[in-house]
Design a protein around this motif. Structure first.
Motif, mmCIF file in Angstrom:
data_model
loop_
_atom_site.group_PDB
_atom_site.id
_atom_site.type_symbol
_atom_site.label_atom_id
_atom_site.label_comp_id
_atom_site.label_asym_id
_atom_site.label_seq_id
_atom_site.Cartn_x
_atom_site.Cartn_y
_atom_site.Cartn_z
ATOM 1 N N LEU A 1 4.703 -5.600 14.194
ATOM 2 C CA LEU A 1 4.588 -4.414 15.824
ATOM 3 C C LEU A 1 3.790 -4.121 16.689
ATOM 4 N N GLY B 1 0.694 -1.039 0.134
ATOM 5 C CA GLY B 1 -0.174 -0.537 0.329
ATOM 6 C C GLY B 1 1.118 1.451 0.384
ATOM 7 N N MET B 2 0.901 2.292 0.681
ATOM 8 C CA MET B 2 0.792 3.342 1.152
ATOM 9 C C MET B 2 2.105 3.451 1.300
HETATM 10 P P1 NAD Z 1 -1.765 -2.425 3.331
HETATM 11 O O1 NAD Z 1 -2.519 -3.118 4.508
HETATM 12 O O2 NAD Z 1 -2.148 -1.437 1.534
HETATM 13 O O3 NAD Z 1 -0.121 -1.859 4.348
HETATM 14 C C1 NAD Z 1 -0.076 -1.875 5.625
HETATM 15 C C2 NAD Z 1 1.032 -2.285 5.649
HETATM 16 O O4 NAD Z 1 1.058 -2.278 7.505
HETATM 17 C C3 NAD Z 1 1.148 -4.344 5.365
HETATM 18 O O5 NAD Z 1 1.910 -4.085 4.955
HETATM 19 C C4 NAD Z 1 1.306 -4.914 6.630
HETATM 20 O O6 NAD Z 1 2.037 -5.745 6.525
HETATM 21 C C5 NAD Z 1 1.467 -3.612 7.714
HETATM 22 N N1 NAD Z 1 1.188 -4.248 9.491
HETATM 23 C C6 NAD Z 1 0.222 -5.103 9.370
HETATM 24 N N2 NAD Z 1 0.182 -4.983 10.856
HETATM 25 C C7 NAD Z 1 1.588 -5.315 11.067
HETATM 26 C C8 NAD Z 1 2.266 -5.614 11.442
HETATM 27 N N3 NAD Z 1 1.903 -5.983 13.075
HETATM 28 N N4 NAD Z 1 3.947 -5.986 11.920
HETATM 29 C C9 NAD Z 1 4.014 -4.601 10.678
HETATM 30 N N5 NAD Z 1 3.704 -4.668 10.080
HETATM 31 C C10 NAD Z 1 2.145 -4.255 10.241
HETATM 32 O O7 NAD Z 1 -2.282 -0.784 4.021
HETATM 33 P P2 NAD Z 1 -2.441 0.690 4.088
HETATM 34 O O8 NAD Z 1 -3.741 1.455 3.075
HETATM 35 O O9 NAD Z 1 -1.389 1.105 2.785
HETATM 36 O O10 NAD Z 1 -2.032 1.203 4.616
HETATM 37 C C11 NAD Z 1 -1.378 1.935 6.138
HETATM 38 C C12 NAD Z 1 -2.114 3.111 6.198
HETATM 39 O O11 NAD Z 1 -2.946 4.334 6.315
HETATM 40 C C13 NAD Z 1 -1.877 2.590 8.039
HETATM 41 O O12 NAD Z 1 -1.858 2.381 9.114
HETATM 42 C C14 NAD Z 1 -4.508 2.950 7.418
HETATM 43 O O13 NAD Z 1 -4.664 2.464 8.928
HETATM 44 C C15 NAD Z 1 -3.634 3.790 7.170
HETATM 45 N N6 NAD Z 1 -4.928 4.580 6.127
HETATM 46 C C16 NAD Z 1 -5.292 3.815 5.198
HETATM 47 C C17 NAD Z 1 -6.239 4.175 4.333
HETATM 48 C C18 NAD Z 1 -7.111 3.067 3.059
HETATM 49 O O14 NAD Z 1 -8.032 3.198 2.662
HETATM 50 N N7 NAD Z 1 -5.995 2.468 2.413
HETATM 51 C C19 NAD Z 1 -7.073 4.897 4.872
HETATM 52 C C20 NAD Z 1 -7.165 5.609 5.760
HETATM 53 C C21 NAD Z 1 -5.608 5.081 6.459
#
Ligand code: NAD
Length: 284
Positions: free
Chosen positions: A42, A12-13
């Motif tokens: 984490l 993701g991001m």
């Molecule tokens: P994603 O699921 O693509 O990436 C999240 C990453 O966090 C994954 O690679 C995952 O393995 C890692 N992760 C999860 N649990 C973990 C742990 N216990 N230890 C280590 N790593 C761990 O998600 P994303 O959408 O890119 O999210 C990135 C951030 O953006 C997050 O904090 C999410 O809450 C936030 N966010 C996402 C959205 C959305 O719509 N995608 C919107 C608002 C905020």
């Protein structure tokens, strides 16, 4: 060229930000459960400690910036609320606290914490859940939502994002952060198409709620666009950005809360405001 720590770098991001920084010639130390320079969980205290130490050792004690993107969305499954509390709050603030001296050792370091517009658009998030997170007490935070069962995970998610946003705003302006040359800010995305959102869309109830959620510009955000915002917030352009929560959410926050903020300081907040005004900043 700088050295940057990115949690959640495998997807993701976080992944898009790591790619962009590397393409610009920077060194990235990625932290994730898999496919990362530092493999760490984490959600566990020892995982957070090990991740923090491994990054410091790899960076040689100097970090030009950090992006805290590891996180879990709301969903089903027994311990989801607890995992959200552990990863989305403790998994942000504990590594960041450990990295602060290394960030202070760099020249004008920048930190971007990924919050969410859930912080301002999910109604009725209990204050005691937010306060328990800010007190680093995930057990109490989980207990505060136990009557809601699995539905509590959406409130825990929003509480975790309110808590990290508040942590950022409180710490960013202090001697230890602003005074040490570190710019600490948060990005609050709306719905962005990543595996996290895909998982939410795949759940019947949650998916329906996400699809119905109003986004004035229409559609979902793209992870590579959000990565551009993150890299901008890591750049010299952010030297004067401190304690901000930047909403990049297609207008959802403005749609629901058009007049809630910015707003005049209310009477009940005036004593604290005047006290702070008289005392001045810690940073001179
Ligand atoms: P994603 O699921 O693509 O990436 C999240 C990453 O966090 C994954 O690679 C995952 O393995 C890692 N992760 C999860 N649990 C973990 C742990 N216990 N230890 C280590 N790593 C761990 O998600 P994303 O959408 O890119 O999210 C990135 C951030 O953006 C997050 O904090 C999410 O809450 C936030 N966010 C996402 C959205 C959305 O719509 N995608 C919107 C608002 C905020």
């Amino acid at each position: 060229m700088g050295t940057y720590a990115i949690t959640g770098s495998a997807s993701g991001m976080g992944l898009h930000t790591a790619r962009r920084l590397r393409a610009d010639g920077h060194r990235v130390i990625g932290v994730d459960l898999r496919d990362a320079d530092v493999i760490a969980d984490l959600s566990e205290p020892h995982g957070r400690r090990a991740a923090a130490d491994a990054v410091l050792a790899s960076a040689g004690g100097v970090l030009d910036g950090a992006v805290l993107a590891a996180g879990l969305g709301p969903g089903s499954g027994g311990d989801r609320s607890r995992l959200i509390a552990q990863v989305n709050f403790l998994g942000v603030v504990e590594p960041l606290t450990a990295w602060r001296p290394a960030l202070a050792a760099a020249d004008r370091a920048k930190v971007v914490v990924i919050a969410s517009n859930s912080a301002s658009t999910v109604p009725l998030v209990p204050r005691r859940t937010i306060n328990a997170l800010l007190a680093h007490d995930p057990d109490k935070a989980v207990r505060s939502l136990r009557l809601l069962g699995e539905r509590g995970s959406a409130l825990m998610y929003a509480a975790s994002k309110i808590a990290v946003s508040r942590w950022v705003r409180r710490h960013s302006v202090t001697r230890d952060w602003a005074g040490a040359g570190i710019r600490l800010n948060a990005l609050a995305p709306g719905a962005v198409m990543t595996p996290l959102l895909e998982a939410q869309l795949a759940e019947p109830l949650e998916g329906k709620a996400v699809r119905r959620f109003p986004i004035p510009v229409g559609g979902f955000g793209a992870a590579d666009q959000l990565a551009e915002w993150i890299t901008f917030m890591l750049s010299d352009a952010a030297d004067f950005l401190c304690g901000s929560v930047i909403f990049v959410d297609g207008g959802t926050d403005a749609f629901f809360r058009p007049a809630d903020w910015p707003d005049s300081v209310p009477l009940r907040a005036l004593p604290r405001y005047l006290w702070r005004f008289a005392r001045g900043t810690e940073t001179g």
